[in-house]
Structure formats: structure tokens, C-alpha cells
Design an enzyme around this catalytic site. Structure first.
Site: not given
Ligand code: TYD
Length: 135
Positions: A50
Site C-alpha cells: 500500500h
Molecule cells: P496494515 O497497515 O494493513 O498492515 P501492513 O503494514 O502489513 O500493510 O495493518 C494491519 C491491520 O492493523 C489493519 O486492520 C489496520 C490495523 N492497524 C491499526 O489499527 N493501526 C495502525 O497503526 C496500523 C499500522 C494498523
């Protein structure tokens, strides 16, 4: 210019061991609003995929290693983060992927904004449209 911007943190070690201090607007080039860490990543799992419209981050592998891919829609570059004194700066509108997590990897991320799902661009084609001014 390379997409890979590394900041070297001063290790404050002595005979007892090591210590690294991260300070907003000093070694970390923004006001820190959020800190999170990724650990216990299962073998073969890649994360990220992303970009963010308005979010700067610094990623530090405090233990273990992982490979980052950064992409600004024109260039795609990668770097192995395997050192607790090096931070990877990730600017706005940068597609990121994390691969090859070692089983012991603890990836610490400092972020300039609170969590906001609306700030995510999770579709690569959508990301390309945004960076090319078509989004
Ligand atoms: P995500 O950002 O999709 O992880 P990656 O870094 O692998 O792309 O985050 C995973 C899950 O955690 C998603 O449901 C959103 C949640 N999340 C939060 O609630 N707060 C945060 O600060 C972050 C980074 C993720």
C-alpha cells in the site's frame, strides 16, 4: 535520486551494551504521532502493498531483518534492513512492500500521523493514477 533514504542512528553503547534514542525532528525528520511494531511474522508472509497520501514513516528493524521494496510509480528499489542503527525513511505517496522477514524480526515503525484507514491506497493501479495526477 534514490528512493532509499537511510538515516543512521548514533549508537550510545558502553560496556553494558547498546542503546539508540530516536527523537522527533532530530534523527526522525517529523513530529512522531504514532509508533507500532510488526513481529511474529509467519514464514513466507509479505506485508505492506500500500501507499499513503499523507504519512511519513521511519522503519527500523530492531531485531532480525526484512527486505523493503519502495516504489514511487517511476522507480522501484529495494533495501535489506538488518541493522538496529539504520532507519528507512518512507515519504508520502510511496508504495511499500515488506518481504523475507526473519523469524525474529521486530520491525519498529514511527509515523507522522495517527492511524487513518482513509489515507491508505491499497490498489497499485489506483496508486499509479494518483502519482500520475489522474487520481
Ligand atoms: P496494515 O497497515 O494493513 O498492515 P501492513 O503494514 O502489513 O500493510 O495493518 C494491519 C491491520 O492493523 C489493519 O486492520 C489496520 C490495523 N492497524 C491499526 O489499527 N493501526 C495502525 O497503526 C496500523 C499500522 C494498523
Amino acid at each position: 535520486m534514490s528512493l532509499i533514504q537511510i538515516v543512521n542512528f548514533q549508537p550510545l553503547g558502553d560496556e553494558r551494551g547498546s542503546l539508540v534514542a530516536l527523537e522527533a525532528n532530530k534523527s526522525v525528520p517529523f513530529e512522531i504521532k504514532r509508533v507500532y511494531y510488526i513481529f511474529g511474522t509467519k514464514e513466507g508472509v509479505s506485508r505492506g502493498f500500500h501507499a499513503h497520501c499523507n504519512l511519513k514513516q521511519v522503519a527500523v528493524c530492531v531485531t532480525g531483518s526484512c527486505r523493503f521494496v519502495l516504489d514511487n510509480g517511476k522507480q522501484r528499489e529495494e533495501v535489506l534492513l538488518d541493522c538496529s542503527t539504520k532507519g528507512l525513511i518512507i515519504e508520502d505517496l510511496t508504495w511499500r512492500e515488506m518481504h523475507d522477514f526473519s523469524p525474529d524480526c521486530v520491525l519498529l515503525v514511527l509515523a507522522s500521523e495517527h492511524y487513518d484507514e482513509n489515507d491508505y491506497i491499497r490498489d497499485y493501479n489506483e496508486f499509479l493514477k494518483v502519482v500520475n495526477g489522474e487520481g
